[in-house]
Write a protein that holds these residues in place. Structure first.
Motif, PDB file in Angstrom:
ATOM      1  N   THR A 222       0.847  -1.186   0.000  1.00  0.00           N
ATOM      2  CA  THR A 222       0.000   0.000   0.000  1.00  0.00           C
ATOM      3  C   THR A 222       0.889   1.246   0.000  1.00  0.00           C
ATOM      4  OG1 THR A 222      -0.152  -0.245   2.411  1.00  0.00           O
ATOM      5  CG2 THR A 222      -1.994  -1.065   1.091  1.00  0.00           C
ATOM      6  N   THR A 225       1.664   7.755   2.554  1.00  0.00           N
ATOM      7  CA  THR A 225       0.658   8.808   2.624  1.00  0.00           C
ATOM      8  C   THR A 225       1.301  10.175   2.413  1.00  0.00           C
ATOM      9  OG1 THR A 225       0.868   9.151   5.018  1.00  0.00           O
ATOM     10  CG2 THR A 225      -0.660   7.425   4.274  1.00  0.00           C
ATOM     11  N   ASP A 227       0.598  12.780   4.135  1.00  0.00           N
ATOM     12  CA  ASP A 227       0.911  13.331   5.456  1.00  0.00           C
ATOM     13  C   ASP A 227       2.287  12.865   5.928  1.00  0.00           C
ATOM     14  OD1 ASP A 227      -1.433  14.764   5.625  1.00  0.00           O
ATOM     15  OD2 ASP A 227      -2.487  13.284   6.865  1.00  0.00           O
ATOM     16  N   THR A 250      -4.332  20.803   0.604  1.00  0.00           N
ATOM     17  CA  THR A 250      -4.103  19.536  -0.078  1.00  0.00           C
ATOM     18  C   THR A 250      -4.859  19.534  -1.398  1.00  0.00           C
ATOM     19  OG1 THR A 250      -3.812  18.351   2.008  1.00  0.00           O
ATOM     20  CG2 THR A 250      -4.338  17.031   0.067  1.00  0.00           C
ATOM     21  N   GLN A 283      -0.171  13.642  -5.505  1.00  0.00           N
ATOM     22  CA  GLN A 283      -0.855  14.562  -4.603  1.00  0.00           C
ATOM     23  C   GLN A 283       0.105  15.647  -4.137  1.00  0.00           C
ATOM     24  OE1 GLN A 283      -2.728  11.915  -1.484  1.00  0.00           O
ATOM     25  NE2 GLN A 283      -1.682  10.394  -2.758  1.00  0.00           N
ATOM     26  N   PRO A 309       3.472   8.437  -5.177  1.00  0.00           N
ATOM     27  CA  PRO A 309       3.430   7.253  -4.309  1.00  0.00           C
ATOM     28  C   PRO A 309       3.861   5.949  -4.980  1.00  0.00           C
ATOM     29  CG  PRO A 309       1.218   7.909  -4.946  1.00  0.00           C
ATOM     30  CD  PRO A 309       2.126   8.980  -5.422  1.00  0.00           C
TER      31      PRO A 309
END
Length: 324
Positions: A222, A225, A227, A250, A283, A309
């Motif tokens: 996975t 993140t 954050d 964001t 992101q 990511p």
């Protein structure tokens, strides 16, 4: 800007080396290694290596001999896209006093060339005067050239190891635990991006931006993140001024372009092309600060943390403006 990038790059190399064994030699060996110089990249073109390339595999190691003169040897390393590897000339299996350098090129193109740009390099981040690249992230699948060089022809054995550090080479990766941290290692940005940035920075004297690239090793199924990526960036002392922003913004990567000053907006598709993967959910988290250095000295700054990511990159785009 060039000086700033060079200093940061050398800092990253030092930090990566701190993760390894990094033990200083003692006694006569210390005196010998203290006199050794940095191992320079091999001369170009690199075609001479292709005639005697040996195969290095992820999870494996090779052994060879330095010979009696300073020289280089090349190894071909074939990887899947987004493979992350640690490369090291190991203390175990390497003769005392050997001084090495490591250089990575590629991927190999249709003409058989690995190119002349060094993707990753290291001189002394391993044990003593040995070399270690703690994290090499390969965006594209293909065959890469790993070159070992040595400055002192001692006629001694050396051992080169390639270990899986994350990404596509991890077998059956687990899901990331809650709050899994992101640990950043800094690398130079693509030269073409730096050239575009320099052109945009020359457009107005009251606006200036910076662009930095970080990679992170990731061995989970996975994704990391946003954050966690932002926390890792803000932990760096050079960004501490942004920690007081209690309401960061964001956004998707597409929405981020309109918040860039006009002269920098051509960087938006270029960054995505350089570091993104098809369909990747890129992101952005943006932090702002404003301060004054005196009369007519107002400053406005935005720190934009861009997470890739699937490609394991974090790009930091800092945009500044000041009153004139």
């Amino acid at each position: 800007m060039a000086v700033r990038s060079a200093v940061l790059w050398m800092s990253a190399v030092g930090l990566l080396g701190a993760c390894g064994e990094g033990l200083a030699p003692v006694g006569d060996e210390a005196m010998a290694t203290a006199r050794q110089s940095l191992v320079s990249p091999p001369p170009t073109p690199l075609g001479g290596f292709t005639s005697y390339l040996r195969t290095l595999t992820v999870g494996g190691a090779v052994q060879s001999n330095t010979g009696t003169l300073p020289d280089y040897e090349g190894y071909k390393l074939t990887v899947a896209a987004h493979t992350q590897v640690a490369l090291e000339v190991t203390h175990l299996g390497t003769g005392m006093g050997v001084d090495t350098g490591l250089f990575v090129y590629g991927p190999k193109d249709a003409s058989g060339s690995y190119g002349t740009r060094v993707l990753f390099q290291d001189d002394d981040s391993g044990y003593g005067e040995l070399s270690k690249i703690a994290l090499a992230t390969f965006d594209d699948a293909g065959e890469y050239l790993v070159v070992v060089g040595w400055s002192n022809g001692l006629g001694k054995q050396y051992r080169l190891q390639a270990s899986c550090a994350g990404g596509a080479c991890v077998s059956s990766p687990p899901a990331a635990p809650a709050g899994a941290p992101v640990t950043l290692a800094q690398f130079p940005t693509e030269p073409s991006l730096q050239a575009q940035l320099a052109t945009a920075n020359a457009y107005r004297e009251d606006m200036w931006s910076y662009l930095d690239r970080y990679d992170f090793a990731w061995s989970y199924s996975t994704p990391a993140t946003l954050d966690a990526a932002a926390a890792a960036v803000l932990a760096k002392s050079e960004y501490k001024g942004y920690r007081s922003d209690a309401a960061p913004v964001t956004s998707t990567y597409a929405a981020f372009q309109s918040r860039m000053y006009l002269q920098y907006q051509s960087l938006h598709p270029a960054i995505l092309a350089a570091y993104g993967d098809s369909g990747e959910n890129v992101q952005v988290k943006s932090y702002s600060r404003q301060f004054s250095t005196g009369p007519n000295g107002d400053n406005w700054r935005t720190l934009n943390i861009i997470l890739f990511p699937s490609s394991f990159h974090v790009i930091v785009y800092e945009q500044t403006a000041h009153e004139i």
